[in-house]
Scaffold this motif. Structure first.
Motif, PDB file in Angstrom:
ATOM      1  N   VAL A  21      12.636  14.789   2.365  1.00  0.00           N
ATOM      2  CA  VAL A  21      13.443  14.857   1.157  1.00  0.00           C
ATOM      3  C   VAL A  21      13.059  16.057   0.289  1.00  0.00           C
ATOM      4  CG1 VAL A  21      14.066  13.658  -0.970  1.00  0.00           C
ATOM      5  CG2 VAL A  21      13.863  12.385   1.154  1.00  0.00           C
ATOM      6  N   ASP A  71      15.543  11.880  10.378  1.00  0.00           N
ATOM      7  CA  ASP A  71      15.009  11.738   9.027  1.00  0.00           C
ATOM      8  C   ASP A  71      13.571  11.242   9.113  1.00  0.00           C
ATOM      9  OD1 ASP A  71      17.364  12.510   7.793  1.00  0.00           O
ATOM     10  OD2 ASP A  71      18.133  10.461   7.718  1.00  0.00           O
ATOM     11  N   GLU A  74      11.951   9.047   7.576  1.00  0.00           N
ATOM     12  CA  GLU A  74      11.726   7.597   7.517  1.00  0.00           C
ATOM     13  C   GLU A  74      11.597   6.985   8.907  1.00  0.00           C
ATOM     14  OE1 GLU A  74      13.628   5.729   3.614  1.00  0.00           O
ATOM     15  OE2 GLU A  74      15.112   6.702   4.900  1.00  0.00           O
ATOM     16  N   ALA A  78      11.080   9.704   0.933  1.00  0.00           N
ATOM     17  CA  ALA A  78      12.389   9.358   0.409  1.00  0.00           C
ATOM     18  C   ALA A  78      12.268   8.213  -0.601  1.00  0.00           C
ATOM     19  CB  ALA A  78      13.348   8.976   1.530  1.00  0.00           C
ATOM     20  N   TYR A  84      10.772   9.606  -3.820  1.00  0.00           N
ATOM     21  CA  TYR A  84      11.796  10.365  -4.524  1.00  0.00           C
ATOM     22  C   TYR A  84      12.765   9.424  -5.241  1.00  0.00           C
ATOM     23  CZ  TYR A  84      15.814  13.352  -5.400  1.00  0.00           C
ATOM     24  OH  TYR A  84      16.852  14.014  -5.994  1.00  0.00           O
TER      25      TYR A  84
END
Length: 62
Positions: free
Chosen positions: A23, A46, A48, A55, A58
């Protein structure tokens, strides 16, 4: 069908690693010495998916 990489056979610059998108940080690759997003990658995901929590951090900060 050939068992060699098509991009290698064509002489194209690319990476066989997986690009991991974060992110707030630069993307990173699973291959040592890869310059990251500079080269095309066949696989990307991604962060994750590999257990990174940037993420979530964030989302809490926003």
């Amino acid at each position: 069908m050939d068992d060699h990489c098509r991009a290698c056979l064509a002489g194209l610059e690319h990476c066989h690693g997986t690009l991991i998108h974060h992110v707030l940080q630069a993307a990173e690759c699973t291959e040592d010495g890869c310059p990251g997003e500079v080269l095309p990658h066949s696989f990307a995901l991604d962060c994750e998916a590999v257990g990174c929590r940037c993420a979530q951090v964030y989302a809490l900060a926003v």
